[in-house]
Design an enzyme around this catalytic site. Structure first.
Site, PDB file in Angstrom:
ATOM      1  N   CYS A  92     -38.543 -15.024  -0.921  1.00  0.00           N
ATOM      2  CA  CYS A  92     -37.375 -14.469  -1.603  1.00  0.00           C
ATOM      3  C   CYS A  92     -37.721 -13.073  -2.135  1.00  0.00           C
ATOM      4  CB  CYS A  92     -36.938 -15.372  -2.758  1.00  0.00           C
ATOM      5  SG  CYS A  92     -35.512 -14.731  -3.662  1.00  0.00           S
ATOM      6  N   ASN A 123     -39.482 -21.805   0.602  1.00  0.00           N
ATOM      7  CA  ASN A 123     -39.026 -20.423   0.521  1.00  0.00           C
ATOM      8  C   ASN A 123     -40.164 -19.567  -0.031  1.00  0.00           C
ATOM      9  OD1 ASN A 123     -37.775 -17.987   0.113  1.00  0.00           O
ATOM     10  ND2 ASN A 123     -36.034 -18.812  -1.012  1.00  0.00           N
ATOM     11  N   LYS A 135     -29.320 -24.664  -0.650  1.00  0.00           N
ATOM     12  CA  LYS A 135     -29.811 -23.508  -1.401  1.00  0.00           C
ATOM     13  C   LYS A 135     -31.141 -23.863  -2.064  1.00  0.00           C
ATOM     14  CE  LYS A 135     -28.253 -20.544  -5.250  1.00  0.00           C
ATOM     15  NZ  LYS A 135     -28.657 -19.271  -4.655  1.00  0.00           N
ATOM     16  N   SER A 136     -32.014 -22.887  -2.208  1.00  0.00           N
ATOM     17  CA  SER A 136     -33.328 -23.132  -2.801  1.00  0.00           C
ATOM     18  C   SER A 136     -33.221 -23.638  -4.232  1.00  0.00           C
ATOM     19  CB  SER A 136     -34.169 -21.853  -2.793  1.00  0.00           C
ATOM     20  OG  SER A 136     -34.476 -21.445  -1.484  1.00  0.00           O
ATOM     21  N   LEU A 165     -31.765 -16.941  -7.402  1.00  0.00           N
ATOM     22  CA  LEU A 165     -32.023 -18.373  -7.203  1.00  0.00           C
ATOM     23  C   LEU A 165     -31.370 -19.226  -8.283  1.00  0.00           C
ATOM     24  CD1 LEU A 165     -35.757 -18.394  -6.038  1.00  0.00           C
ATOM     25  CD2 LEU A 165     -33.700 -18.503  -4.635  1.00  0.00           C
ATOM     26  N   SER A 218     -30.226 -20.991   4.166  1.00  0.00           N
ATOM     27  CA  SER A 218     -30.274 -21.313   2.746  1.00  0.00           C
ATOM     28  C   SER A 218     -29.769 -20.131   1.923  1.00  0.00           C
ATOM     29  CB  SER A 218     -31.715 -21.639   2.337  1.00  0.00           C
ATOM     30  OG  SER A 218     -31.795 -21.902   0.958  1.00  0.00           O
TER      31      SER A 218
END
Length: 306
Positions: free
Chosen positions: A132, A129, A48-49, A76, A24
């Site tokens: 991060c 997630n 992707k988050s 993000l 991701s």
């Protein structure tokens, strides 16, 4: 008659024809990106988050080469979970490989609402997630608190029908956090995320990233990630997606021996293109044949025999 070693495998309740996919963050949510991963030999696509509200991300520069890897602080950036869910619903229709959504949120209510919406888009699993290194309020600090990990995972896993995967970063409480995640309903783990880091330009005399601090990914963190996978697998026997410094089949095999069932590739896709996925798959299969193994399953956790 000679037959090639079997490399399909089930991870966290998800059947993968190929044990390699993207991590991701290096790609987005577009159907074309999922298709690209599939055509490049990937066995799964991780989006992707996404967050509850759209995020613009951090100021440029967001990426910078450092110590043989990449230090980054994207922040993000995403369109918010509702728009992302629409894109992922279309991606699911376009590819035959599993599509895994990724979430970064604040309170348990946000996690649940986002996860439920993404489940409705048809994704195969949701990756939380929890690690991060540059997302305040729901990032690395959350993943370092085993009790908080348990609360988030429990709230999401008790709501969804599809598998929940907890993505954890390296910390001194990693094994405890992993155990809490599994005990709260996670079907699998992703280990690890990028490692908190920064780089300073000696001529401008200031940090190179717009956010100053970011996360280091790529080759430099591979030994750290191997240790994380090894220790968590030893204590939990979990289904693990390994991430961190996979640039070729050798790093992938090392992760499998440590206990991972599948690997995620990030920085190598950025540096070499998505075609690296097929080279990794071919290399792992060749290794199994040369070493006399009949399947990938046979080498998962093999290093723990010694």
């Amino acid at each position: 008659m000679y037959s090639l070693p079997e490399i399909s495998i089930s991870v966290a309740g998800i059947r993968l024809e190929w044990p390699v996919g993207n991590a991701s963050g290096v790609l987005g949510w577009e159907p074309a990106e999922a298709r690209l991963v599939e055509e490049s030999g990937g066995g799964f696509f991780v989006a992707k988050s996404v967050t509850y509200r759209p995020r613009k991300g951090y100021p440029q520069p967001r990426l910078y080469p450092a110590s043989g890897g990449i230090v980054n602080a994207v922040g993000l950036a995403n369109p918010g979970f509702r728009e992302a869910a629409q894109l992922l619903a279309e991606a699911v229709k376009r590819v035959s490989i599993p599509v895994i959504a990724s979430i970064a949120a604040g309170g348990p209510e946000e996690w649940v609402e986002i996860a439920s919406t993404l489940e409705d888009s048809g994704v195969a699993a949701v990756e939380l997630n929890l690690s991060c290194p540059h997302f305040e309020g729901g990032g690395l600090e959350l993943g370092q608190d085993p009790a908080a990990v348990a609360r988030v995972v429990s709230s999401v896993a008790s709501t969804l029908r599809i598998p929940v995967i907890a993505k954890l970063g390296f910390s001194d409480k990693l094994v405890e956090a992993a155990s809490k995640a599994l005990g709260s309903g996670a079907r699998g783990l992703t280990l690890i995320n990028s490692v908190r880091a920064m780089k300073i330009d000696i001529y401008s005399k200031k940090p190179v990233l717009g956010n100053r601090v970011g996360g280091l990914s790529g080759r430099p963190i591979h030994p750290i990630a191997v240790r994380a996978v090894y220790e968590v697998y030893r204590e939990t026997g979990a289904d693990i997606f390994a991430a961190g410094g996979v640039e070729g089949w050798e790093e992938a095999v090392e992760f499998h021996l440590a206990g991972a069932k599948a690997v995620q590739v990030g920085s190598a896709i950025v540096a070499r293109g998505p075609q690296v996925l097929r080279r990794i798959v071919d290399g792992v299969r060749r290794y199994l044949w040369i070493e006399g193994f009949r399947s990938l399953e046979e080498i998962v956790g093999y290093a723990h025999r010694y």
